[in-house]
Design an enzyme around this catalytic site. Structure first.
Site, PDB file in Angstrom:
ATOM      1  N   ASP A  32       9.778   7.598   1.066  1.00 37.26           N
ATOM      2  CA  ASP A  32      11.088   7.459   0.958  1.00 37.26           C
ATOM      3  C   ASP A  32      11.111   6.389   2.366  1.00 37.26           C
ATOM      4  O   ASP A  32      10.329   5.965   2.778  1.00 37.26           O
ATOM      5  CB  ASP A  32      11.719   8.637   1.583  1.00 37.26           C
ATOM      6  CG  ASP A  32      13.231   8.830   1.211  1.00 37.26           C
ATOM      7  OD1 ASP A  32      13.898   8.019   1.496  1.00 37.26           O
ATOM      8  OD2 ASP A  32      13.493   9.876   0.637  1.00 37.26           O
ATOM      9  N   SER A 107      23.093   9.344 -13.015  1.00 39.63           N
ATOM     10  CA  SER A 107      24.161  10.021 -12.471  1.00 39.63           C
ATOM     11  C   SER A 107      25.541  10.245 -13.659  1.00 39.63           C
ATOM     12  O   SER A 107      25.528   9.265 -14.332  1.00 39.63           O
ATOM     13  CB  SER A 107      24.789   9.439 -11.265  1.00 39.63           C
ATOM     14  OG  SER A 107      26.005  10.213 -10.853  1.00 39.63           O
ATOM     15  N   TYR A 133      28.195   2.505  -6.933  1.00 40.81           N
ATOM     16  CA  TYR A 133      27.122   3.436  -7.397  1.00 40.81           C
ATOM     17  C   TYR A 133      27.374   3.902  -8.771  1.00 40.81           C
ATOM     18  O   TYR A 133      25.996   3.602  -9.315  1.00 40.81           O
ATOM     19  CB  TYR A 133      27.561   4.900  -6.430  1.00 40.81           C
ATOM     20  CG  TYR A 133      26.700   5.838  -7.105  1.00 40.81           C
ATOM     21  CD1 TYR A 133      25.461   5.876  -6.627  1.00 40.81           C
ATOM     22  CD2 TYR A 133      27.126   6.995  -7.535  1.00 40.81           C
ATOM     23  CE1 TYR A 133      24.465   6.738  -6.899  1.00 40.81           C
ATOM     24  CE2 TYR A 133      26.230   8.069  -7.898  1.00 40.81           C
ATOM     25  CZ  TYR A 133      24.789   7.984  -7.607  1.00 40.81           C
ATOM     26  OH  TYR A 133      23.942   9.067  -7.947  1.00 40.81           O
ATOM     27  N   LYS A 137      23.931   2.726 -11.415  1.00 41.18           N
ATOM     28  CA  LYS A 137      23.291   3.747 -12.368  1.00 41.18           C
ATOM     29  C   LYS A 137      23.155   3.182 -13.843  1.00 41.18           C
ATOM     30  O   LYS A 137      22.213   3.313 -14.690  1.00 41.18           O
ATOM     31  CB  LYS A 137      23.742   5.219 -12.320  1.00 41.18           C
ATOM     32  CG  LYS A 137      23.651   5.559 -10.779  1.00 41.18           C
ATOM     33  CD  LYS A 137      22.157   5.611 -10.682  1.00 41.18           C
ATOM     34  CE  LYS A 137      21.750   6.350  -9.267  1.00 41.18           C
ATOM     35  NZ  LYS A 137      20.272   6.551  -8.954  1.00 41.18           N
ATOM     36  N   ARG A 170      35.609  23.023 -10.729  1.00 35.08           N
ATOM     37  CA  ARG A 170      34.971  21.818 -11.389  1.00 35.08           C
ATOM     38  C   ARG A 170      33.638  21.572 -11.187  1.00 35.08           C
ATOM     39  O   ARG A 170      32.853  21.391 -12.125  1.00 35.08           O
ATOM     40  CB  ARG A 170      35.701  20.616 -10.499  1.00 35.08           C
ATOM     41  CG  ARG A 170      35.196  19.222 -10.968  1.00 35.08           C
ATOM     42  CD  ARG A 170      36.143  18.475 -10.298  1.00 35.08           C
ATOM     43  NE  ARG A 170      35.489  16.972 -10.683  1.00 35.08           N
ATOM     44  CZ  ARG A 170      34.595  16.349 -10.058  1.00 35.08           C
ATOM     45  NH1 ARG A 170      33.952  17.020  -9.015  1.00 35.08           N
ATOM     46  NH2 ARG A 170      33.866  15.123 -10.590  1.00 35.08           N
TER      47      ARG A 170
END
Length: 260
Positions: A32, A107, A133, A137, A170
């Protein structure tokens, strides 16, 4: 068992996967951009630095689980470096090192601008990202498609949904049990002929936003459901007055440009 390079190993999901994969007997080379808050130390490397990625792969691995990068909206330069340049470096370094399989953390935000009235969606739905973002992806998924078609590198792109404990109705519909996700990743690592696939990382929830096609060849199904969490708001209809419920992406779809 498999020797795995795990990127993003200091994050919440990465830390869980590091421990889970090691407990299953796999050898994990964990990396990382920072050391984890707790747990074993890992190799610190910036995936936007190609030389650093090459050094990670010099130890020789069988496969890569690419969880590294930003997991939320950010400035374009940060998205570009972490999620686009970093993902390209991982795929290209893997190609040159002879690594033939990658599990890529995508995602559900690649579909975040769809209205929630349009559900469940399948993997054939055209991308409608809700953020830079989400765009990053989509880039990773299409990059993986290129590397499979042109170079034969197999990839499972997992459109991970809500992997943290749900706090709303949700989120109960988007929830992905970490055990389901880890099982999906291991299935991809051990599969005889993975090819290129996109799968939603979502558990078997009532009212789920996404559905995976029957894929007996892959041999994975979700074993958990948010109903098992015993939350009082599970199974309720989405509140139409809550703007977070208007689009699949929730707050990602509502926010303006990050730099405004």
């Amino acid at each position: 068992m498999v020797k795995i390079l795990l990127t993003g190993a200091a994050g919440r999901l990465g830390s869980y996967l590091h421990q889970w994969l090691a407990q299953r007997g796999h050898e994990v080379v964990a990396t990382d951009i920072r050391q984890p808050d707790r747990g074993p130390p890992l190799i610190v490397a910036d995936l936007a630095d190609r030389a650093a990625v090459d050094a990670l792969l010099a130890v020789g691995v069988d496969a890569i689980v690419h969880m590294g990068g930003l997991s939320t909206e950010a400035r374009w330069e940060d998205i570009l470096n972490a999620n686009i340049a970093g993902t390209y470096n991982v795929f290209e370094a893997a190609r040159q090192a002879g690594v033939r399989r990658i599990v890529y953390a995508s995602s559900y935000h690649v579909l975040g601008m769809y209205p929630t009235a349009q559900r469940p969606l399948g993997v054939e739905a055209a991308p409608r990202p809700d953020s830079l973002y989400g765009v990053s992806k989509v880039f990773g998924e299409t990059l993986a498609r290129l590397y499979f078609d042109k170079f034969g590198m197999e990839c499972l792109a997992i459109r991970i949904c809500t992997a943290n404990p749900p706090k709303t109705t949700r989120e109960t519909q988007l929830w992905c049990s970490r055990e389901d996700l880890a099982g999906l990743i291991e299935t991809a690592l051990l599969h005889d002929k993975l090819g290129y696939r996109i799968v939603f990382g979502v558990s078997a929830n009532a009212g789920a936003f996404y559905t995976n096609p029957a894929d007996p060849e892959l041999g994975w199904t979700a074993h958990h459901s948010s109903a098992e969490l015993g939350l009082p708001f599970t199974g309720l209809p989405l509140d139409p007055e809550d703007p977070l419920n208007d689009r699949h992406g929730g707050i990602f779809a509502i926010r303006g440009h990050f730099e405004d």
